[in-house]
Design a protein around this motif. Structure first.
Motif, mmCIF file in Angstrom:
data_model
loop_
_atom_site.group_PDB
_atom_site.id
_atom_site.type_symbol
_atom_site.label_atom_id
_atom_site.label_comp_id
_atom_site.label_asym_id
_atom_site.label_seq_id
_atom_site.Cartn_x
_atom_site.Cartn_y
_atom_site.Cartn_z
ATOM 1 N N ALA A 51 46.148 45.559 27.372
ATOM 2 C CA ALA A 51 44.945 44.902 27.879
ATOM 3 C C ALA A 51 45.299 43.643 28.666
ATOM 4 N N VAL A 52 46.270 42.880 28.160
ATOM 5 C CA VAL A 52 46.690 41.669 28.856
ATOM 6 C C VAL A 52 47.297 42.015 30.214
ATOM 7 N N ARG A 53 48.174 43.003 30.227
ATOM 8 C CA ARG A 53 48.824 43.391 31.492
ATOM 9 C C ARG A 53 47.790 43.868 32.517
ATOM 10 N N LEU A 54 46.925 44.790 32.088
ATOM 11 C CA LEU A 54 45.905 45.309 32.992
ATOM 12 C C LEU A 54 44.928 44.201 33.407
ATOM 13 N N GLY A 55 44.608 43.341 32.446
ATOM 14 C CA GLY A 55 43.662 42.265 32.728
ATOM 15 C C GLY A 55 44.181 41.293 33.764
ATOM 16 N N ARG A 56 45.453 40.933 33.671
ATOM 17 C CA ARG A 56 46.029 40.010 34.651
ATOM 18 C C ARG A 56 46.067 40.636 36.042
ATOM 19 N N GLU A 57 46.441 41.909 36.102
ATOM 20 C CA GLU A 57 46.471 42.596 37.399
ATOM 21 C C GLU A 57 45.067 42.683 38.008
ATOM 22 N N THR A 58 44.086 43.010 37.159
ATOM 23 C CA THR A 58 42.726 43.189 37.645
ATOM 24 C C THR A 58 42.087 41.868 38.021
ATOM 25 N N LEU A 59 42.348 40.822 37.232
ATOM 26 C CA LEU A 59 41.794 39.507 37.547
ATOM 27 C C LEU A 59 42.328 39.008 38.889
ATOM 28 N N GLU A 60 43.593 39.213 39.122
ATOM 29 C CA GLU A 60 44.171 38.797 40.406
ATOM 30 C C GLU A 60 43.462 39.510 41.559
ATOM 31 N N ALA A 61 43.202 40.812 41.389
ATOM 32 C CA ALA A 61 42.509 41.570 42.440
ATOM 33 C C ALA A 61 41.065 41.103 42.597
ATOM 34 N N CYS A 62 40.381 40.843 41.488
ATOM 35 C CA CYS A 62 38.992 40.366 41.546
ATOM 36 C C CYS A 62 38.904 39.024 42.269
ATOM 37 N N ARG A 63 39.802 38.135 41.956
ATOM 38 C CA ARG A 63 39.780 36.811 42.597
ATOM 39 C C ARG A 63 40.045 36.950 44.088
ATOM 40 N N ARG A 64 40.941 37.835 44.449
ATOM 41 C CA ARG A 64 41.294 38.017 45.856
ATOM 42 C C ARG A 64 40.153 38.680 46.641
ATOM 43 N N VAL A 65 39.506 39.677 46.035
ATOM 44 C CA VAL A 65 38.502 40.465 46.749
ATOM 45 C C VAL A 65 37.103 39.875 46.618
ATOM 46 N N LEU A 66 36.738 39.439 45.400
ATOM 47 C CA LEU A 66 35.369 39.014 45.128
ATOM 48 C C LEU A 66 35.195 37.504 45.088
ATOM 49 N N GLY A 67 36.274 36.791 44.793
ATOM 50 C CA GLY A 67 36.186 35.337 44.678
ATOM 51 C C GLY A 67 36.064 34.895 43.227
ATOM 52 N N ASP A 68 36.402 33.651 42.967
ATOM 53 C CA ASP A 68 36.409 33.125 41.598
ATOM 54 C C ASP A 68 35.029 33.075 40.966
ATOM 55 N N GLY A 69 33.983 32.877 41.787
ATOM 56 C CA GLY A 69 32.649 32.696 41.230
ATOM 57 C C GLY A 69 31.853 33.958 41.051
ATOM 58 N N HIS A 70 32.393 35.108 41.449
ATOM 59 C CA HIS A 70 31.645 36.365 41.319
ATOM 60 C C HIS A 70 31.555 36.770 39.851
ATOM 61 N N GLN A 71 30.433 37.390 39.492
ATOM 62 C CA GLN A 71 30.207 37.740 38.087
ATOM 63 C C GLN A 71 31.278 38.669 37.542
ATOM 64 N N GLU A 72 31.740 39.610 38.361
ATOM 65 C CA GLU A 72 32.778 40.539 37.874
ATOM 66 C C GLU A 72 34.081 39.786 37.600
#
Length: 337
Positions: free
Chosen positions: A300-321
């Protein structure tokens, strides 16, 4: 195989415009529009995008600004842009079409209300729940006033209103609406109507979000089975239903089936939309949640870090996702410590 026809349809339009005969251009536009609409109906929006863009370019050269067919072409392009992830362009184009339809047709024209309905999707995916709620409420109330409570369009808009109210924490109006649209759609339209199926999915979404997860399983399964039967296993509606059922099953502790469904959705979305499309990120976040609650915390940690990096890059830090993904990752990291 229809996606292979897109370059030919684009070339047909270019040849027709080069010839310059208005009747020939009109015929080429008709053929291109039919292919575009067929691709969209099949859930192949990425394939339809270049054709939809070329249709708008051609129509703009040969129509007035408020021509109904041009407005529809731009409306269709905006809808495709939503699904291909260009939300800012989709919002801008939808708002432009909405304003021109309102000016030309009136605030309560079915086409104007359709523009408001479709604008909702683009705003919703940015995470701006209040703006999304205002937009879809306008469509829902207008459609109920003009078309009646049992019309499929009214029921569809009301279902989306229930979903965004759920996001905003309203547990009274959204539950009431989800119950009403299920009852009305089945009574008026029948159990197999697409809107009745959609209402089941909305009901599952609302029940799950308000903590009545056990009650959400039956409507979620009903929607998934119906969409698979009608559209096939890889259609976007089937994927949306599978995503929701995976979330419900995760909440019920049925992690193995939840994992299987989520992985199926991920594979299709990666193939069709890419690894960092908004809808792909949603199911990636769900896989982090499943791994975490199933006790696979390091995964979960590994997948979470990868996914969070993608979310921040694509959606931005303030997006709900992004916020949701960060919270899930934090929970997993706390469990590892």
């Amino acid at each position: 195989m229809r996606n292979l026809m897109v370059p030919h349809a684009v070339q047909l339009l270019e040849n027709a415009e080069a010839e310059g005969d208005e009747a020939v251009i009109a015929e080429a536009l008709t053929a291109a529009r039919r292919l575009r609409d067929d691709l969209v109906a099949r859930g192949e929006q990425p394939s339809a995008l270049p054709l939809a863009q070329r249709v708008v370019e051609a129509a703009e050269q040969h129509s007035s600004a408020d021509d109904p067919e041009l407005l529809d072409d731009q409306h269709q392009l905006a809808g495709i842009l939503v699904w291909t992830g260009d939300h800012d362009a989709a919002i801008s184009l939808h708002r432009d079409v909405l304003a021109r339809r309102e000016r030309a047709l009136g605030a309560d024209s079915p086409d104007t209300l359709t523009s408001a309905h479709e604008l909702f999707f683009a705003i919703y995916l940015t995470g701006d729940w209040p703006a999304a709620e205002r937009t879809i409420r306008r469509a829902a109330e207008g459609r109920e006033r003009v078309l009646g409570e049992g019309h499929p369009d009214t029921l569809h808009s009301r279902g989306l209103l229930a979903e965004v109210l759920c996001r905003m924490g309203d547990e009274d109006e959204n539950v009431r609406i989800s119950e009403e649209i299920c009852e009305i759609s089945e009574r008026v339209l029948g159990a197999e109507h697409p809107i009745t199926i959609s209402s089941s999915l909305t009901r599952a979404f609302v029940l799950d979000e308000v903590g009545r997860t056990a009650e959400a399983e039956a409507p979620a399964r009903r929607a998934l089975e119906a969409y698979r039967r009608v559209h096939g296993t890889q259609h976007w509606l089937a994927m949306t239903s599978a995503n929701r059922l995976a979330m419900v099953l995760r909440g019920l502790g049925q992690w193995e089936e939840a994992q299987q469904l989520a992985e199926e959705v991920l594979e299709v979305r990666q193939s069709v939309l890419g690894d960092e499309h908004h809808h792909t990120l949603l199911i990636r976040i769900e896989l982090v949640r499943i791994a975490q609650v199933a006790g696979r915390t390091e995964e979960a940690v590994r997948l979470g870090r990868e996914t969070l990096e993608a979310c921040r890059r694509v959606l931005g830090d303030g997006h709900q996702e992004t916020i949701d993904c960060r919270a899930v990752l934090q929970t997993a990291e706390d469990a590892v410590r």
